[in-house]
Design a protein around this motif. Structure first.
Motif, short mmCIF file in Angstrom:
data_model
loop_
_atom_site.label_atom_id
_atom_site.label_comp_id
_atom_site.label_asym_id
_atom_site.label_seq_id
_atom_site.Cartn_x
_atom_site.Cartn_y
_atom_site.Cartn_z
N CYS A 139 64.11 24.55 120.56
CA CYS A 139 64.12 25.89 119.91
C CYS A 139 62.51 26.49 120.12
N GLU A 140 61.70 25.70 120.99
CA GLU A 140 60.40 26.26 121.28
C GLU A 140 60.30 27.58 121.67
N HIS A 141 61.31 28.22 122.44
CA HIS A 141 61.12 29.67 122.95
C HIS A 141 62.25 30.65 122.23
N ALA A 142 62.92 30.09 121.15
CA ALA A 142 63.83 30.82 120.74
C ALA A 142 63.37 32.06 120.04
N TRP A 143 64.35 33.12 119.54
CA TRP A 143 64.10 33.89 118.84
C TRP A 143 65.17 34.48 117.97
N LEU A 144 65.32 35.22 116.93
CA LEU A 144 66.31 35.64 115.96
C LEU A 144 66.92 36.79 116.54
N SER A 145 68.09 36.73 117.13
CA SER A 145 68.57 38.00 117.73
C SER A 145 69.30 38.96 117.00
N ASP A 146 69.80 38.46 115.94
CA ASP A 146 70.34 39.44 114.76
C ASP A 146 71.00 38.49 113.76
N THR A 147 70.98 39.38 112.66
CA THR A 147 71.60 38.96 111.30
C THR A 147 72.98 39.69 111.19
N ALA A 148 73.60 38.86 110.15
CA ALA A 148 75.08 39.57 110.04
C ALA A 148 74.81 41.02 109.46
N HIS A 149 75.73 41.78 109.60
CA HIS A 149 75.89 43.17 109.12
C HIS A 149 75.80 43.37 107.44
N GLN A 150 76.02 42.02 107.02
CA GLN A 150 75.93 42.18 105.39
C GLN A 150 75.81 40.58 105.22
N VAL A 151 75.30 40.23 103.92
CA VAL A 151 75.41 38.84 103.56
C VAL A 151 76.55 38.47 103.30
N GLY A 152 76.75 37.03 103.62
CA GLY A 152 78.11 36.54 103.29
C GLY A 152 78.40 36.20 101.82
N ILE A 153 79.48 36.62 101.27
CA ILE A 153 79.93 36.47 100.01
C ILE A 153 80.67 35.33 99.64
N ARG A 154 80.19 34.28 99.01
CA ARG A 154 81.08 33.19 98.91
C ARG A 154 82.17 33.03 97.73
N GLN A 155 81.69 34.01 96.91
CA GLN A 155 82.56 34.15 95.46
C GLN A 155 81.96 35.47 94.67
N SER A 156 83.18 36.13 94.22
CA SER A 156 82.73 37.28 93.31
C SER A 156 83.84 37.35 92.33
N ARG A 157 84.66 38.41 92.36
CA ARG A 157 85.59 38.63 91.36
C ARG A 157 86.81 38.10 92.00
N GLN A 158 87.60 37.41 91.17
CA GLN A 158 89.06 36.77 91.38
C GLN A 158 90.39 37.26 90.54
N LEU A 159 91.33 37.35 91.01
CA LEU A 159 92.39 37.47 90.12
C LEU A 159 92.71 36.39 89.27
N ARG A 160 93.16 36.64 88.15
CA ARG A 160 93.80 35.95 87.13
C ARG A 160 95.28 35.87 87.12
N GLY A 161 95.82 34.91 87.77
CA GLY A 161 97.35 35.19 88.50
C GLY A 161 98.26 34.38 87.58
N ARG A 162 99.48 34.22 87.91
CA ARG A 162 100.64 34.04 87.11
C ARG A 162 100.26 32.33 87.20
N ARG A 163 99.66 31.85 88.14
CA ARG A 163 99.26 30.48 88.23
C ARG A 163 97.71 30.23 88.71
N GLU A 164 96.87 29.41 88.35
CA GLU A 164 95.66 29.23 88.62
C GLU A 164 95.60 27.67 89.57
N LEU A 165 94.77 27.85 90.81
CA LEU A 165 94.78 26.62 91.33
C LEU A 165 93.36 25.75 90.63
N LYS A 166 93.70 24.66 90.38
CA LYS A 166 92.92 23.73 89.61
C LYS A 166 91.72 23.07 90.34
N ASN A 167 90.84 22.81 89.87
CA ASN A 167 89.85 21.94 90.47
C ASN A 167 90.45 20.60 90.75
N ALA A 168 91.30 20.17 90.12
CA ALA A 168 91.80 18.60 90.17
C ALA A 168 93.06 18.86 91.23
#
Length: 447
Positions: free
Chosen positions: A302-331
């Protein structure tokens, strides 16, 4: 003084069978699948292209395709097919998808974001989807407060009223769910996983980089220790030690997933809030520059590398979710739970991104099922969701949110929407086994 909020351009109106809000992996798969059943489908997307977090957020990989195993030498064992496979094959034909790359105990594939956009355009056009780019749903149409009948949409031409038989919220943030007043949930008691700013590093001598750091895209402990040391010394500002660097389909390029974006007061940021979203973008670009400087100064190749571009927006891992008829559980995730009403499967680990080192909990040599009812609101009619805003517990969504699964969700929900329209049914009246029959016909291999 009275101020009237006015738009004198007037309101246009359009009708459709299925309205899909959001053109990420789930929205694309949903729109194409429903249109292939002969339905009139409109897809809304706020950018000028489809791709969602994979393209605008530059997540850059198709994660979730393969089983995980302790045996590093084991060849990739694919478990997700259907629309996911259709898209991957089309993308690969353009030279826009890498071979499987090692990702800890599993595998992933890196994609070219431009070729993704072009592949999506072709699939949408071939299926006859009515795409409206640069559009945002700003309200829902409610019949007596109970049934979602479509949405009011902002475009540069003016407001657009879209009347729909079924509306699918594939926004990623459950925007339509919230606007309709359907039950929702935000993270772990309001705390969500922090966003990230992913970027491309060019000018890398990739063969030298791989010879020194190995084929695993999760960097080894020596790199993590060096980041920690340099951060502690004050030479760099590097809040996350454990990082992921992926060779891409382009020569001399790495895809870099390494930032940990928090607020200037060190709190976790939630992109649902406009102040947090803005702060995340600014801090994310600053962090990207700092990590690129560290790579250039310290990593072989990486000695001669450069940052060419970032994403157009931050990556969102989690925000609002549906509370549905069933919920996927951690278990459900950690125990590899199967379900006869499942419309998708996943073997991706639980990834919790907090602190200097993300927590990864693997499910080895197994997978879990995601039931249809995780995409159906607990109350109301006329609305489905697809994508990472499914109904799931905090840790569970940290596994279920990735790209291959979002394609699979959209594929299934596209069929569900078609079944609802063609049979005059509401989403909660659909038999998941009927959806599975269509998925089986499309090669989804859920058995």
């Amino acid at each position: 003084m009275d101020i009237n909020i006015t738009d004198r351009r007037g309101v246009q109106a359009r009708d459709c069978d299925v309205l899909v809000v959001g053109g990420g992996a789930a929205g694309l798969a949903c729109a194409v699948t429903a249109a292939r059943q002969g339905l009139n489908v409109i897809l809304l997307e706020r950018y000028g292209y489809c791709g969602g977090g994979a393209v605008a957020g530059l997540s850059g990989t198709v994660c979730g395709l393969y089983l995980a195993s302790e045996t590093a030498e084991q060849k990739p064992q694919q478990i997700v097919f259907g629309f996911t496979e259709t898209f991957c094959q089309a993308l690969e034909a353009r030279g826009g998808l890498s071979e499987p790359l090692r990702y800890g105990k599993t595998w992933t594939r890196v994609h070219d974001p431009l070729k993704w956009r072009m592949t999506a355009d072709d699939l949408l056009c071939d299926a006859g989807v009515n795409v409206i780019y640069h559009s945002v749903a700003i309200g829902v149409l409610l019949d007596g407060g109970e049934k979602v009948d479509g949405a009011m949409v902002w475009t540069k031409e003016g407001l657009l009223r879209i009347n729909a038989g079924i509306t699918v919220d594939a926004s990623g943030d459950a925007d339509v769910v919230a606007m309709a007043g359907r039950p929702d949930i935000i993270g772990d008691q309001g705390v969500v996983q922090n966003p990230t700013m992913i970027f491309h590093l060019q000018g890398v001598d990739v063969p030298r980089f791989l010879a020194r750091h190995g084929a695993d895209t999760i960097m080894d402990e020596s790199v993590s220790a060096l980041i920690y040391e340099k951060n502690q010394s004050g030479a760099y500002a590097l809040p996350r030690n454990k990082i992921w660097l992926f060779p891409t389909t382009q020569p001399g390029e790495l895809l870099c997933n390494c930032t940990r974006i928090t607020g200037c007061d060190n709190r976790e940021l939630n992109a649902l809030y406009y102040r947090d979203f803005t702060e995340a973008e600014i801090n994310g670009r600053r962090q990207a520059m700092e990590y690129a400087r560290f790579f250039r100064d310290n990593l072989t190749g990486c000695e001669h590398a450069w940052l060419s571009d970032t994403a157009h927006q931050v990556g969102i891992r989690q925000s609002r979710q549906l509370r549905g008829r069933r919920e996927l559980k951690n278990a459900d995730v950690v125990n590899g739970r199967k379900c006869a009403a499942a419309i998708a499967r996943s073997a991706w680990p639980i990834e919790l991104h907090a602190g200097s080192k993300p927590k990864v909990e693997w499910l080895l040599d197994d997978y879990y099922d995601i039931p249809y009812d995780c995409f159906v609101p607990a109350s109301g009619r006329g609305l489905l969701v697809a994508g990472r805003c499914l109904s799931a517990e905090h840790e569970a969504v940290a596994s279920a949110r990735v790209t291959a699964q979002c394609f699979a969700y959209g594929h299934a929900i596209g069929h569900a929407a078609a079944i609802a329209v063609n049979n005059g049914l509401d989403p909660d009246e659909i038999d998941p086994l009927e959806i599975r029959q269509f998925l089986r016909r499309d090669g989804a291999s859920l058995e």
